[in-house]
Design an enzyme around this catalytic site. Structure first.
Site, PDB file in Angstrom:
ATOM      1  CG  HIS A 128      53.976 136.421  51.940  1.00 56.74           C
ATOM      2  ND1 HIS A 128      54.083 137.449  52.995  1.00 56.74           N
ATOM      3  CD2 HIS A 128      55.249 135.683  51.885  1.00 56.74           C
ATOM      4  CE1 HIS A 128      55.336 137.516  53.207  1.00 56.74           C
ATOM      5  NE2 HIS A 128      55.998 136.522  52.582  1.00 56.74           N
ATOM      6  CG  ASP A 205      52.013 138.664  46.772  1.00 56.46           C
ATOM      7  OD1 ASP A 205      53.119 138.955  45.990  1.00 56.46           O
ATOM      8  OD2 ASP A 205      51.980 138.199  47.745  1.00 56.46           O
ATOM      9  CD  GLN A 208      57.719 134.090  45.644  1.00 56.42           C
ATOM     10  OE1 GLN A 208      58.592 133.451  44.760  1.00 56.42           O
ATOM     11  NE2 GLN A 208      58.371 134.463  46.529  1.00 56.42           N
ATOM     12  CE  LYS A 231      59.712 137.741  47.750  1.00 53.77           C
ATOM     13  NZ  LYS A 231      60.462 136.972  48.685  1.00 53.77           N
ATOM     14  CB  CYS A 370      55.838 134.914  55.495  1.00 50.32           C
ATOM     15  SG  CYS A 370      57.020 135.279  56.174  1.00 50.32           S
TER      16      CYS A 370
END
Length: 415
Positions: A128, A205, A208, A231, A370
């Site tokens: 991302h 990251d 997700q 999220k 993104c």
């Protein structure tokens, strides 16, 4: 704690989400855009409302009753998050505005202090923008080299390629746990081991992955781990940076002002202890309290049940969509991907696809997500994406597939 339920009662779960009880363009809403933002259950909405109605006050400062209640709520939220990701110390949990802010904090604070000219920062093309631009800018500031781990044709990374890319000049490895486009699940534990063998740190990251799987930062042995509340059923505007305590202790804040101060003289200042030194200004009180309730909601469902449900739903959707002529799905095979399916029709722009299925009540995302370097790698300017969560059903998938078939028929018609 995270393994209570064996299966999800999705029909009961849906009742907790008032936004899903509506029609869009005269059709039942099939919300398939969780990878961008999840929906919020009443339980989370209620605790945020309760804060504003009953004990809205600033934290860490006042000695009055409302201030004490707000402080307890905020710091209890920190402890809830610590337990949730299995961090060792509460000081390792820093509240931020989101994943993006958390990664930028690491790049600006740790990166500026530890990366020098000629050093390497290792990333992938599936990142991302939030996990590539901060490292690009760090590399420019320090005249360092940005290196990319190669990807297989299916959008995965092989451990041998990780080993070949990371060297003794590597100072930071920054990688997503789960790709927001491809659904690729990276073996960050193995990658962390390789990074540490070269005395590099790894920043993950987790935007997700955290909503969908049981995260144990100690078992993964990651140095930094970032994720967002919006999220994972929580409110917008709140995120978390986990960092190993010894690293955070040596890092300097990048924002200055109220609450992160220990003592201020006319010409100098000293910083508060962890984690407050990284939380300048009035913190995200209501948001943190809401995030903690979202954590409790997910823990009650259980991640074994969540993952089983998402796997079944994703594989069902993959098979149904893969059978549509002219539709191409990107990323790993169905058995090795998270609950994300990114796709394109051969001759229909993804924005037209998203607009068309919206007329059938189906919400999907279209664009570059993104992730423009990944789009270039795919040879596409943009794609459409469907993503699944605890409140989705096979009926949602059927509605999507029906809408896609209608879209294909409409755009194939010669006027």
């Amino acid at each position: 704690m995270n393994r209570m339920a064996e299966t999800l009662n999705v029909n009961e779960i849906i009742k907790d989400f008032p936004i899903l009880n509506q029609q869009v363009n005269g059709k039942r809403l099939a919300y398939l855009d969780t990878s961008a933002t999840s929906q919020t259950p009443s339980q989370v909405i209620d605790v945020i409302s309760d804060y504003y109605q009953r004990y809205n006050s600033n934290v860490h400062r006042g000695v009055h009753t409302l201030g004490a209640l707000a402080t307890d709520g905020y710091e209890n939220a920190r402890e809830t998050v610590r337990r949730f990701i299995h961090a060792q110390y509460f000081e390792e949990i820093v509240f931020t505005r989101g994943t993006t802010a958390a990664i930028n904090l690491v790049a600006r604070s740790y990166g500026d202090a530890n990366v020098e000219e000629g050093d390497e920062i290792v990333v992938t093309e599936m990142e991302h923008h939030a996990n590539i631009v901060p490292w690009q800018e760090l590399a420019k500031r320090k005249n360092a080299q940005l290196k990319f781990i190669p990807m297989t044709p299916e959008g995965e990374v092989k451990i041998e390629d990780v080993e070949d890319t990371i060297t003794d000049r590597t100072k930071i490895v920054a990688i997503t746990h789960v790709s927001n486009v491809l659904g690729t699940i990276n073996d960050v534990k193995a990658i962390a081991e390789i990074a540490h063998a070269h005395d590099a740190v790894i920043s993950v990251d987790g935007a997700q992955s955290t909503p969908h799987m049981d995260i144990d930062v100690q078992d993964l042995d990651v140095d930094f781990f970032s994720f967002s509340g919006h999220k994972m059923l929580g409110p917008t505007g709140i995120g978390v940076l986990y960092g190993k305590r010894d690293l955070l202790l040596d890092m300097e804040p990048i924002e200055y002002g109220g609450d992160m101060i220990d003592f201020v003289s006319k010409y100098d200042a000293s910083w508060a202890d962890l984690p407050t030194k990284f939380e300048a200004g009035t913190p995200l009180i209501a948001e943190a309290i809401g995030l903690a309730e979202a954590v409790r909601y997910l823990e009650k469902l259980g991640f074994d049940a969540i993952q089983a449900h998402e796997k079944e739903l994703t594989e069902y959707a993959y098979d149904q969509m893969n059978a549509i002529e002219g539709l191409e799905i990107y990323g790993p095979p169905k058995e090795r991907r998270a609950g994300v399916i990114t796709f394109n029709f051969t001759d229909i722009h993804p924005h037209d696809v998203a607009t068309a299925v919206d007329t059938e009540g189906v919400a999907v995302r279209a664009g570059h997500h993104c992730a423009q370097p990944l789009m270039k790698w795919l040879g596409q300017s943009s794609t459409a994406r469907a993503s699944f969560y605890v409140y989705n059903t096979k009926e949602d998938v059927d509605q999507l597939v029906h809408a896609l078939k209608q879209t294909k028929e409409f755009f194939s018609y010669e006027f």
